[in-house]
Scaffold this motif. Structure first.
Motif, short mmCIF file in Angstrom:
data_model
loop_
_atom_site.label_atom_id
_atom_site.label_comp_id
_atom_site.label_asym_id
_atom_site.label_seq_id
_atom_site.Cartn_x
_atom_site.Cartn_y
_atom_site.Cartn_z
N ALA A 138 0.92 -1.29 0.00
CA ALA A 138 0.02 0.11 0.06
C ALA A 138 1.01 1.32 -0.16
N VAL A 139 2.05 1.24 0.50
CA VAL A 139 2.74 2.43 0.83
C VAL A 139 3.73 2.86 -0.55
N GLU A 140 3.65 1.98 -1.37
CA GLU A 140 4.41 2.10 -2.50
C GLU A 140 4.12 3.45 -3.31
N GLY A 141 4.96 4.54 -3.45
CA GLY A 141 4.63 5.65 -3.98
C GLY A 141 3.84 6.64 -3.23
N ALA A 142 3.70 6.40 -2.11
CA ALA A 142 2.89 7.12 -1.17
C ALA A 142 3.70 8.32 -0.52
N ALA A 143 3.54 9.54 -0.42
CA ALA A 143 4.33 10.49 0.71
C ALA A 143 3.53 10.55 1.79
N VAL A 144 2.49 10.33 1.99
CA VAL A 144 1.58 10.32 3.35
C VAL A 144 1.34 9.14 3.58
N TRP A 145 1.38 8.89 4.98
CA TRP A 145 1.13 7.31 5.44
C TRP A 145 -0.02 7.53 6.72
N ASP A 190 13.74 5.09 3.18
CA ASP A 190 14.10 5.27 1.73
C ASP A 190 13.17 6.41 1.42
N THR A 191 12.16 6.51 1.68
CA THR A 191 11.06 7.57 1.19
C THR A 191 11.08 8.73 1.96
N GLN A 192 11.01 8.77 3.27
CA GLN A 192 10.85 9.87 4.05
C GLN A 192 9.38 10.51 3.99
N PRO A 193 8.36 9.48 4.26
CA PRO A 193 7.06 10.11 4.21
C PRO A 193 6.82 11.02 5.37
N VAL A 194 5.53 11.58 5.40
CA VAL A 194 4.82 12.16 6.90
C VAL A 194 4.08 10.86 7.26
N ALA A 195 4.22 10.60 8.57
CA ALA A 195 3.43 9.42 9.02
C ALA A 195 2.45 10.00 10.02
N ILE A 196 1.29 9.70 9.83
CA ILE A 196 0.16 10.39 10.58
C ILE A 196 -0.52 9.03 11.38
N SER A 197 -0.52 9.43 12.71
CA SER A 197 -1.21 8.14 13.31
C SER A 197 -2.40 8.84 14.09
N VAL A 198 -3.54 7.83 13.96
CA VAL A 198 -4.63 8.22 15.08
C VAL A 198 -4.88 7.45 16.05
N ALA A 199 -3.81 6.46 16.60
CA ALA A 199 -3.74 5.77 17.87
C ALA A 199 -3.45 6.47 19.02
N ALA A 200 -4.35 6.11 20.00
CA ALA A 200 -4.00 6.90 21.34
C ALA A 200 -2.76 6.21 22.14
N GLY A 201 -2.27 7.02 22.86
CA GLY A 201 -1.18 6.72 23.71
C GLY A 201 0.27 6.35 22.96
N ILE A 202 0.44 6.78 21.86
CA ILE A 202 1.63 6.02 21.13
C ILE A 202 2.20 7.54 20.71
N THR A 203 3.37 7.85 21.25
CA THR A 203 3.87 9.14 20.96
C THR A 203 4.75 9.57 19.54
N SER A 204 5.04 10.63 19.29
CA SER A 204 5.54 10.91 17.93
C SER A 204 7.20 10.13 18.08
#
Length: 281
Positions: free
Chosen positions: A67-74, A96-110
């Motif tokens: 799914a992440v192939e070619g994706a700049a936003v995860w 390799d690709t340096q995306p921005v990773a967006i998390s909606v999980a509670a309690g997991i820090t950046s």
């Protein structure tokens, strides 16, 4: 609310997890004109993949690495307890690709997310709430130092699809965001239950009590969000001296409602911190 990007300018977005929150975000994006071909979803459950494909015509995959192939936003929309494993599977691609990773999980820090993805990754923590399923949510956002202005805009634009967003400067405050708005709908549902039960005890039919309580909460919420007046002012306007509302408000106050709400929000905030600590390396 952000304006949708032109399809040619929009980054490819990969959703890791195709559950209710991902579905709501994808639906919001498509409704605002996003190109389905630029939205990719990883979901291990075949029935969910099939439903997303049928409803939104987005490419769906069984594995995150596809799914992440070619994706700049995860958009990481998996349960907190499996987040570390999922990130571990994507470490090489993230580096390799340096995306921005967006998390909606509670309690997991950046910091945890960045480390699990190999380090030095742009991370945005997002805390939407369940009204997002109806396009009426609100999301608190926090970005780490690796996140640039473009990536912040991409994150906000994505979450804007299900309601307004607010940026938090101090990540510690994300636990309070979770306690107030993330968990907040359950507080309102509890109040609705209590109002319905009380109405029934006063002789109202159950269906009538439910309709009265639900519509009253909806109307009050619209007044809070659409009128340029704070809650205390609105409360005073409907509380006539010596009237029925004053009798009820005095009962709430003497029963310690404010203190109880404060204790509840504090408990939820502390639980969020405990969840974060439980995931420490």
């Amino acid at each position: 609310m952000s304006n949708p990007s032109k399809p040619s300018d929009a980054p490819v977005v990969a959703f890791i997890g195709g559950g209710n929150m991902a579905r709501s975000l994808i639906g919001g994006m498509i409704a605002r004109g996003a190109d389905p071909a630029r939205v990719r979803v990883a979901e291990p459950v075949e029935a969910l993949r099939d439903a997303l494909k049928a409803d939104f015509d987005v490419p769906c995959f069984a594995s995150a690495s596809e799914a992440v192939e070619g994706a700049a936003v995860w958009l990481l929309a998996v349960k907190p307890q499996v987040m570390r494993t999922v990130c571990g599977e994507l470490t090489a691609v993230a580096q390799d690709t340096q995306p921005v990773a967006i998390s909606v999980a509670a309690g997991i820090t950046s910091t945890q997310l960045s480390n699990w993805l190999g380090g030095d990754i742009a991370v945005v923590r997002a805390m939407p709430n369940t009204p997002a399923l109806l396009g009426a949510g609100i999301t608190g956002l926090f970005a780490n130092d690796r996140t640039d202005a473009t990536q912040r805009k991409q994150a906000a634009g994505l979450l804007d699809a299900v309601g307004p967003t607010v940026w938090i400067d101090d990540e510690v405050q994300m636990d309070a965001v979770t306690a107030v708005s993330g968990s907040g709908p359950a507080y309102v549902f509890l109040l609705a239950e209590a109002m319905q039960d009380a109405g029934v005890k006063q002789g109202l039919p159950a269906d009538t009590a439910r309709q009265l309580a639900s519509q009253t909460l909806l109307g009050a919420a619209k007044m809070l969000t659409e009128l340029d007046e704070p809650a205390d002012v609105l409360r005073k306007k409907v509380t006539s001296p010596g009237g029925t509302t004053q009798a009820a408000i005095e009962t709430f106050e003497s029963g310690g409602l404010r203190e109880l709400v404060d204790r509840a929000v504090t408990a939820a905030t502390e639980r969020g911190r405990e969840l974060s600590a439980a995931n420490d390396d």
